[in-house]
Motif scaffolding. Sequence first.
Motif, PDB file in Angstrom:
ATOM      1  N   GLU A   1       0.837  -1.204   0.000  1.00  0.00           N
ATOM      2  CA  GLU A   1       0.000   0.000   0.000  1.00  0.00           C
ATOM      3  C   GLU A   1       0.876   1.260   0.000  1.00  0.00           C
ATOM      4  O   GLU A   1       0.530   2.261  -0.629  1.00  0.00           O
ATOM      5  N   ALA A   2       2.020   1.211   0.685  1.00  0.00           N
ATOM      6  CA  ALA A   2       2.937   2.350   0.678  1.00  0.00           C
ATOM      7  C   ALA A   2       3.437   2.604  -0.737  1.00  0.00           C
ATOM      8  O   ALA A   2       3.514   3.752  -1.182  1.00  0.00           O
ATOM      9  N   LYS A   3       3.759   1.545  -1.457  1.00  0.00           N
ATOM     10  CA  LYS A   3       4.221   1.673  -2.850  1.00  0.00           C
ATOM     11  C   LYS A   3       3.130   2.288  -3.719  1.00  0.00           C
ATOM     12  O   LYS A   3       3.415   2.988  -4.683  1.00  0.00           O
ATOM     13  N   LYS A   4       1.881   2.035  -3.370  1.00  0.00           N
ATOM     14  CA  LYS A   4       0.753   2.575  -4.119  1.00  0.00           C
ATOM     15  C   LYS A   4       0.335   3.966  -3.616  1.00  0.00           C
ATOM     16  O   LYS A   4      -0.693   4.502  -4.021  1.00  0.00           O
ATOM     17  N   ASN A   5       1.114   4.535  -2.690  1.00  0.00           N
ATOM     18  CA  ASN A   5       0.869   5.868  -2.132  1.00  0.00           C
ATOM     19  C   ASN A   5      -0.464   5.944  -1.388  1.00  0.00           C
ATOM     20  O   ASN A   5      -1.153   6.958  -1.426  1.00  0.00           O
ATOM     21  N   ASN A   6      -0.823   4.866  -0.689  1.00  0.00           N
ATOM     22  CA  ASN A   6      -2.054   4.816   0.077  1.00  0.00           C
ATOM     23  C   ASN A   6      -1.700   4.849   1.567  1.00  0.00           C
ATOM     24  O   ASN A   6      -1.420   3.815   2.174  1.00  0.00           O
ATOM     25  N   THR A   7      -1.717   6.040   2.136  1.00  0.00           N
ATOM     26  CA  THR A   7      -1.335   6.217   3.540  1.00  0.00           C
ATOM     27  C   THR A   7      -2.278   5.474   4.474  1.00  0.00           C
ATOM     28  O   THR A   7      -1.835   4.853   5.449  1.00  0.00           O
ATOM     29  N   PHE A   8      -3.575   5.510   4.178  1.00  0.00           N
ATOM     30  CA  PHE A   8      -4.548   4.812   5.031  1.00  0.00           C
ATOM     31  C   PHE A   8      -4.264   3.313   5.029  1.00  0.00           C
ATOM     32  O   PHE A   8      -4.209   2.680   6.083  1.00  0.00           O
ATOM     33  N   GLY A   9      -4.098   2.723   3.841  1.00  0.00           N
ATOM     34  CA  GLY A   9      -3.834   1.289   3.742  1.00  0.00           C
ATOM     35  C   GLY A   9      -2.531   0.898   4.423  1.00  0.00           C
ATOM     36  O   GLY A   9      -2.452  -0.117   5.120  1.00  0.00           O
ATOM     37  N   LEU A  10      -1.485   1.717   4.218  1.00  0.00           N
ATOM     38  CA  LEU A  10      -0.193   1.470   4.871  1.00  0.00           C
ATOM     39  C   LEU A  10      -0.362   1.461   6.387  1.00  0.00           C
ATOM     40  O   LEU A  10       0.082   0.529   7.069  1.00  0.00           O
ATOM     41  N   THR A  11      -1.011   2.493   6.902  1.00  0.00           N
ATOM     42  CA  THR A  11      -1.166   2.633   8.354  1.00  0.00           C
ATOM     43  C   THR A  11      -2.010   1.505   8.937  1.00  0.00           C
ATOM     44  O   THR A  11      -1.637   0.890   9.944  1.00  0.00           O
ATOM     45  N   ALA A  12      -3.146   1.222   8.293  1.00  0.00           N
ATOM     46  CA  ALA A  12      -4.063   0.219   8.835  1.00  0.00           C
ATOM     47  C   ALA A  12      -3.454  -1.177   8.782  1.00  0.00           C
ATOM     48  O   ALA A  12      -3.366  -1.858   9.810  1.00  0.00           O
ATOM     49  N   PHE A  13      -3.031  -1.625   7.607  1.00  0.00           N
ATOM     50  CA  PHE A  13      -2.560  -3.005   7.481  1.00  0.00           C
ATOM     51  C   PHE A  13      -1.287  -3.261   8.283  1.00  0.00           C
ATOM     52  O   PHE A  13      -1.159  -4.283   8.949  1.00  0.00           O
ATOM     53  N   THR A  14      -0.351  -2.323   8.223  1.00  0.00           N
ATOM     54  CA  THR A  14       0.900  -2.526   8.966  1.00  0.00           C
ATOM     55  C   THR A  14       0.643  -2.512  10.468  1.00  0.00           C
ATOM     56  O   THR A  14       1.178  -3.341  11.213  1.00  0.00           O
ATOM     57  N   SER A  15      -0.207  -1.597  10.911  1.00  0.00           N
ATOM     58  CA  SER A  15      -0.508  -1.514  12.341  1.00  0.00           C
ATOM     59  C   SER A  15      -1.211  -2.767  12.840  1.00  0.00           C
ATOM     60  O   SER A  15      -0.838  -3.327  13.874  1.00  0.00           O
ATOM     61  N   TYR A  16      -2.242  -3.217  12.119  1.00  0.00           N
ATOM     62  CA  TYR A  16      -2.967  -4.400  12.588  1.00  0.00           C
ATOM     63  C   TYR A  16      -2.127  -5.670  12.431  1.00  0.00           C
ATOM     64  O   TYR A  16      -2.288  -6.613  13.214  1.00  0.00           O
ATOM     65  N   GLY A  17      -1.222  -5.690  11.460  1.00  0.00           N
ATOM     66  CA  GLY A  17      -0.269  -6.797  11.393  1.00  0.00           C
ATOM     67  C   GLY A  17       0.591  -6.836  12.645  1.00  0.00           C
ATOM     68  O   GLY A  17       0.807  -7.897  13.245  1.00  0.00           O
ATOM     69  N   CYS A  18       1.045  -5.654  13.070  1.00  0.00           N
ATOM     70  CA  CYS A  18       1.841  -5.585  14.299  1.00  0.00           C
ATOM     71  C   CYS A  18       0.987  -5.868  15.529  1.00  0.00           C
ATOM     72  O   CYS A  18       1.486  -6.422  16.517  1.00  0.00           O
ATOM     73  N   PHE A  19      -0.303  -5.514  15.483  1.00  0.00           N
ATOM     74  CA  PHE A  19      -1.199  -5.876  16.584  1.00  0.00           C
ATOM     75  C   PHE A  19      -1.183  -7.384  16.786  1.00  0.00           C
ATOM     76  O   PHE A  19      -1.032  -7.868  17.913  1.00  0.00           O
ATOM     77  N   TRP A  20      -1.340  -8.142  15.695  1.00  0.00           N
ATOM     78  CA  TRP A  20      -1.377  -9.597  15.834  1.00  0.00           C
ATOM     79  C   TRP A  20      -0.050 -10.134  16.363  1.00  0.00           C
ATOM     80  O   TRP A  20      -0.029 -11.035  17.195  1.00  0.00           O
ATOM     81  N   LEU A  21       1.060  -9.561  15.908  1.00  0.00           N
ATOM     82  CA  LEU A  21       2.366 -10.019  16.395  1.00  0.00           C
ATOM     83  C   LEU A  21       2.524  -9.724  17.884  1.00  0.00           C
ATOM     84  O   LEU A  21       3.008 -10.565  18.644  1.00  0.00           O
ATOM     85  N   THR A  22       2.090  -8.529  18.309  1.00  0.00           N
ATOM     86  CA  THR A  22       2.215  -8.205  19.735  1.00  0.00           C
ATOM     87  C   THR A  22       1.270  -9.055  20.576  1.00  0.00           C
ATOM     88  O   THR A  22       1.628  -9.465  21.682  1.00  0.00           O
ATOM     89  N   LEU A  23       0.071  -9.331  20.062  1.00  0.00           N
ATOM     90  CA  LEU A  23      -0.867 -10.159  20.821  1.00  0.00           C
ATOM     91  C   LEU A  23      -0.304 -11.563  21.031  1.00  0.00           C
ATOM     92  O   LEU A  23      -0.352 -12.101  22.138  1.00  0.00           O
ATOM     93  N   VAL A  24       0.273 -12.125  19.979  1.00  0.00           N
ATOM     94  CA  VAL A  24       0.898 -13.449  20.116  1.00  0.00           C
ATOM     95  C   VAL A  24       2.051 -13.372  21.118  1.00  0.00           C
ATOM     96  O   VAL A  24       2.220 -14.246  21.967  1.00  0.00           O
TER      97      VAL A  24
END
Length: 197
Positions: A65-88
């Motif tokens: 999403e960052a490559k596609k210049n989509n700040t919302f997609g970058l922020t949401a997907f990367t953050s929730y990906g890290c959410f799952w990693l931190t939860l585990v």
Amino acid sequence: MSENTYHLSVKDQTANPAPLGLFGFGMTTILLNIHNAGVFELNSMILAMGLFYGGLAQIIAGIIEAKKNNTFGLTAFTSYGCFWLTLVGLIVMPKLGWIPATSETGMAAYLGIWGIFTLLLFIGTFRLNKALQLVFGTLTVLFFMLAIGDATGNAQLKQFAGYEGILCGSLAVYTGIANVLNELYGRIVLPLGAVNK
């Protein structure tokens, strides 16, 4: 001597990463919340999904999403990906004896801050389609229900939150497959709701 001017236009041929991120989030959320609803115990299947599909796949989607210049997609997907990693990490690290387990108050704070973050992103979805508004709206409710459940020790609320989480994850899966099928067929196969401008 004449000077030639060349104009180069670059066409973005990167695939849409949103379905990958939505499926990674949605499927993992459904499985965790089937556990929260009391159907089965917290097990290695949920943790593996959290690491590799909810975590890693969403981070990959966010980077694209960052490559596609989509700040919302970058922020949401990367953050929730890290959410799952931190939860585990919060679940596994105490079992390995690396750190003390988080208290219910600590988990309430953790889930509460994710609820606030999700609420802020939910405001951003008012410029996006209705399907994403439903995903982020139900996710906001889910985080706050789980946070209140941990803060009060209310097991019934946490179990009810499990059913709400299944709904949230299912909406994400629907949004992901709608993106895939609509793009594949070049028409609206599954509606996402009009984009708000």
